[in-house]
Design a protein around this motif. Structure first.
Motif, PDB file in Angstrom:
ATOM      1  N   THR A 114       0.794  -1.177   0.058  1.00 54.74           N
ATOM      2  CA  THR A 114       0.075  -0.074   0.063  1.00 54.74           C
ATOM      3  C   THR A 114       0.729   1.338  -0.075  1.00 54.74           C
ATOM      4  OG1 THR A 114      -1.673  -1.148   1.212  1.00 54.74           O
ATOM      5  CG2 THR A 114      -1.927   1.264   1.231  1.00 54.74           C
ATOM      6  N   TRP A 115       2.128   1.275   0.877  1.00 56.04           N
ATOM      7  CA  TRP A 115       2.671   2.565   0.832  1.00 56.04           C
ATOM      8  C   TRP A 115       3.768   2.567  -0.490  1.00 56.04           C
ATOM      9  CZ3 TRP A 115       8.292   2.698   1.326  1.00 56.04           C
ATOM     10  CH2 TRP A 115       8.753   3.894   1.581  1.00 56.04           C
ATOM     11  N   ALA A 116       3.940   1.469  -0.987  1.00 54.75           N
ATOM     12  CA  ALA A 116       4.919   1.523  -2.030  1.00 54.75           C
ATOM     13  C   ALA A 116       3.983   2.219  -3.437  1.00 54.75           C
ATOM     14  CB  ALA A 116       5.589   0.408  -2.458  1.00 54.75           C
ATOM     15  N   PHE A 117       2.911   1.954  -3.560  1.00 49.07           N
ATOM     16  CA  PHE A 117       2.123   2.419  -4.694  1.00 49.07           C
ATOM     17  C   PHE A 117       1.443   3.402  -4.407  1.00 49.07           C
ATOM     18  CE2 PHE A 117       2.979  -2.125  -5.689  1.00 49.07           C
ATOM     19  CZ  PHE A 117       3.343  -2.239  -6.983  1.00 49.07           C
ATOM     20  N   ASN A 118       1.352   3.801  -3.368  1.00 49.26           N
ATOM     21  CA  ASN A 118       0.346   5.067  -2.954  1.00 49.26           C
ATOM     22  C   ASN A 118       0.843   6.053  -2.084  1.00 49.26           C
ATOM     23  OD1 ASN A 118      -2.489   4.125  -3.974  1.00 49.26           O
ATOM     24  ND2 ASN A 118      -1.689   2.415  -2.726  1.00 49.26           N
ATOM     25  N   PHE A 119       1.578   5.906  -1.397  1.00 50.17           N
ATOM     26  CA  PHE A 119       2.128   6.967  -0.402  1.00 50.17           C
ATOM     27  C   PHE A 119       3.809   7.308  -0.375  1.00 50.17           C
ATOM     28  CE2 PHE A 119      -1.593   4.853   1.387  1.00 50.17           C
ATOM     29  CZ  PHE A 119      -2.578   6.276   1.099  1.00 50.17           C
ATOM     30  N   ALA A 120       4.448   6.537  -0.906  1.00 48.37           N
ATOM     31  CA  ALA A 120       5.713   6.639  -0.791  1.00 48.37           C
ATOM     32  C   ALA A 120       6.445   7.902  -1.398  1.00 48.37           C
ATOM     33  CB  ALA A 120       6.658   5.234  -1.620  1.00 48.37           C
ATOM     34  N   PRO A 121       7.616   8.325  -1.176  1.00 49.17           N
ATOM     35  CA  PRO A 121       7.876   9.739  -2.092  1.00 49.17           C
ATOM     36  C   PRO A 121       8.274   9.362  -3.349  1.00 49.17           C
ATOM     37  CG  PRO A 121       9.181   9.198   0.642  1.00 49.17           C
ATOM     38  CD  PRO A 121       8.249   7.895   0.117  1.00 49.17           C
ATOM     39  N   ASP A 260      18.149  12.813   1.290  1.00 46.37           N
ATOM     40  CA  ASP A 260      17.366  13.682   0.168  1.00 46.37           C
ATOM     41  C   ASP A 260      16.950  12.630  -1.005  1.00 46.37           C
ATOM     42  OD1 ASP A 260      17.926  15.971   1.656  1.00 46.37           O
ATOM     43  OD2 ASP A 260      19.583  16.330   0.275  1.00 46.37           O
ATOM     44  N   MET A 261      17.848  11.515  -1.198  1.00 46.22           N
ATOM     45  CA  MET A 261      17.427  10.614  -2.318  1.00 46.22           C
ATOM     46  C   MET A 261      16.161   9.875  -1.838  1.00 46.22           C
ATOM     47  SD  MET A 261      21.000   9.111  -3.383  1.00 46.22           S
ATOM     48  CE  MET A 261      20.236   8.042  -4.690  1.00 46.22           C
ATOM     49  N   PHE A 262      16.200   9.729  -0.586  1.00 49.47           N
ATOM     50  CA  PHE A 262      14.989   8.747  -0.046  1.00 49.47           C
ATOM     51  C   PHE A 262      13.651   9.627  -0.309  1.00 49.47           C
ATOM     52  CE2 PHE A 262      12.093   7.141   3.123  1.00 49.47           C
ATOM     53  CZ  PHE A 262      12.617   5.796   3.293  1.00 49.47           C
ATOM     54  N   ALA A 263      13.801  10.829   0.089  1.00 51.33           N
ATOM     55  CA  ALA A 263      12.739  11.657   0.211  1.00 51.33           C
ATOM     56  C   ALA A 263      12.230  12.086  -1.299  1.00 51.33           C
ATOM     57  CB  ALA A 263      13.177  13.222   0.802  1.00 51.33           C
ATOM     58  N   SER A 264      12.932  11.969  -2.313  1.00 48.94           N
ATOM     59  CA  SER A 264      12.565  12.286  -3.659  1.00 48.94           C
ATOM     60  C   SER A 264      12.481  11.131  -4.893  1.00 48.94           C
ATOM     61  CB  SER A 264      13.579  13.190  -4.162  1.00 48.94           C
ATOM     62  OG  SER A 264      15.001  12.822  -4.140  1.00 48.94           O
ATOM     63  N   SER A 265      12.979   9.942  -4.407  1.00 48.22           N
ATOM     64  CA  SER A 265      13.005   8.888  -5.336  1.00 48.22           C
ATOM     65  C   SER A 265      12.419   7.868  -4.656  1.00 48.22           C
ATOM     66  CB  SER A 265      14.418   8.465  -5.516  1.00 48.22           C
ATOM     67  OG  SER A 265      14.274   7.264  -6.355  1.00 48.22           O
ATOM     68  N   ARG A 266      11.081   7.338  -5.571  1.00 48.15           N
ATOM     69  CA  ARG A 266      10.152   6.174  -4.919  1.00 48.15           C
ATOM     70  C   ARG A 266      11.099   5.152  -5.060  1.00 48.15           C
ATOM     71  NH1 ARG A 266       4.008   5.651  -5.863  1.00 48.15           N
ATOM     72  NH2 ARG A 266       4.203   7.655  -4.792  1.00 48.15           N
ATOM     73  N   PHE A 267      11.942   4.655  -6.039  1.00 51.48           N
ATOM     74  CA  PHE A 267      12.665   3.695  -6.014  1.00 51.48           C
ATOM     75  C   PHE A 267      13.794   3.543  -4.796  1.00 51.48           C
ATOM     76  CE2 PHE A 267      16.675   1.424  -7.579  1.00 51.48           C
ATOM     77  CZ  PHE A 267      16.297   0.190  -7.764  1.00 51.48           C
ATOM     78  N   VAL A 268      14.519   4.715  -4.516  1.00 49.89           N
ATOM     79  CA  VAL A 268      15.155   4.499  -3.275  1.00 49.89           C
ATOM     80  C   VAL A 268      14.360   4.202  -2.151  1.00 49.89           C
ATOM     81  CG1 VAL A 268      16.968   5.863  -2.232  1.00 49.89           C
ATOM     82  CG2 VAL A 268      17.025   5.872  -4.425  1.00 49.89           C
ATOM     83  N   SER A 269      13.391   5.054  -1.886  1.00 50.87           N
ATOM     84  CA  SER A 269      12.616   4.819  -0.688  1.00 50.87           C
ATOM     85  C   SER A 269      11.950   3.413  -0.489  1.00 50.87           C
ATOM     86  CB  SER A 269      11.603   5.950  -0.544  1.00 50.87           C
ATOM     87  OG  SER A 269      10.698   5.588  -1.704  1.00 50.87           O
TER      88      SER A 269
END
Length: 326
Positions: A114-121, A260-269
């Motif tokens: 749910t988080w990966a497809f809807n709420f991740a950065p 910063d990468m975690f906050a801007s990239s869905r793949f990284v987060s």
């Protein structure tokens, strides 16, 4: 002649018959006594064979053939043959009832999806993420200079953690609701997205486990101490290949860059959250595996130790854990 006839006539025929009957009865009585004595002493019992049986004679189509068996002229109706020892029957394990661990595994999987497809950065399927993945695949080593060192270490951990999970989960994969192999293989590409359904239905085994109970991969690959040493060596090499140990490495600045990468990239987060979940799962499986190998008293300490030393800790456990009995 007359005298002989007269002497014979002194004894009536009935008396001669009675005497002959007495003689016959005495002979029969003597024979019965003789047989009883010999039978009670097993005088007619066949000789015992070397294997513990006895040799007798049976007629096979008119021929006398030697057969085994405890034959005797007289058998004791009150004697009992020793009962054979029960032969243990191997029973395949069956799934047990679902418990709290299954509920936690299912909740974590649903939450991750749910988080990966809807709420991740970041945005799903962005061009920046696609370019990052392409760069990592095209140059796995050495580290590309534009790639953050901490993120590169996280990325390289995906080469180790799925293999560790397979070595810890595959030995108890028999008798589960779902086959373990597809989910364990899928974790190499999809991480906990692949593992979640399996662990949401998996039964924790608490009984003794033997090497002969394992499948081919577990018995010949995962149970090998060389496998544990290899994955531990790869885990130890990650800080080196990620340039975390180079002189002048500024951990604070690189950590901020990674944030910063975690906050801007869905793949990284998403990948970072995924590797964290799998590392925690590996620690739980280490604790379970200890109990199958006689290390019950060390399970809690190893659970805590592998949580504090993710990736490398479970690899060191695989290299040092005791082997299963045959």
């Amino acid at each position: 002649m007359t005298h002989s006839f007269r002497n014979y006539s002194r004894y009536p025929p009935e008396r001669h018959i009675s005497c002959r009957n007495c003689t016959t009865m005495k002979s029969v009585s003597s024979f019965v006594v003789l047989v009883a004595v010999l039978g009670g002493a097993h005088g007619f019992a066949p000789a015992k064979l070397a294997s513990g049986g006895t040799r007798g004679v049976a007629l096979d189509g008119g021929r006398a053939t030697s057969v085994g068996g405890a034959l005797s002229a007289w058998s004791n109706p009150f004697s009992r043959e020793p009962e054979p020892e029960p032969v243990p029957v191997e029973v395949d394990p069956v799934p047990g009832p679902l418990d709290a661990k299954n509920a936690i595994a299912a909740a974590v999987w649903i939450g991750l999806v749910t988080w990966a497809f809807n709420f991740a950065p970041g945005s799903l399927g962005s061009d920046a993420d696609a370019a990052l993945v392409q760069r990592l695949i095209s140059q796995p080593v050495p580290r590309p200079e534009e790639i953050n060192e901490l993120w590169f270490a996280v990325w390289n951990s995906f080469a180790v953690v799925p293999a560790v999970l397979a070595a810890l989960a595959a030995p108890t994969g028999r008798g589960q609701r779902l086959p373990a192999s597809p989910f364990l293989w899928g974790s190499a590409a999809f991480g906990y997205f692949s593992l979640g359904p399996y662990f949401a239905t998996r039964t924790v085994r608490v009984g003794p486990l033997r090497r002969s109970d394992l499948g081919w991969a577990s018995r010949n690959v995962f149970e090998s101490r060389a496998f544990g040493i290899v994955v531990a060596a790869i885990a130890l090499s990650i800080p080196v290949t990620s340039d975390l140990l180079v002189p002048g490495f500024d951990f604070g600045a690189k950590a901020a860059e990674y944030a910063d990468m975690f906050a801007s990239s869905r793949f990284v987060s998403v990948a970072s959250a995924d590797i964290a979940i799998m590392s925690a799962l590996a620690s739980v499986l280490v604790s379970e595996d200890c109990k199958l190998r006689g290390w019950e008293d060390r399970s809690t300490a190893l659970l805590a130790g592998t949580l504090l030393l993710p990736v490398l800790g479970p690899c060191l456990y695989l290299a040092a854990r005791p082997s299963l009995e045959e």
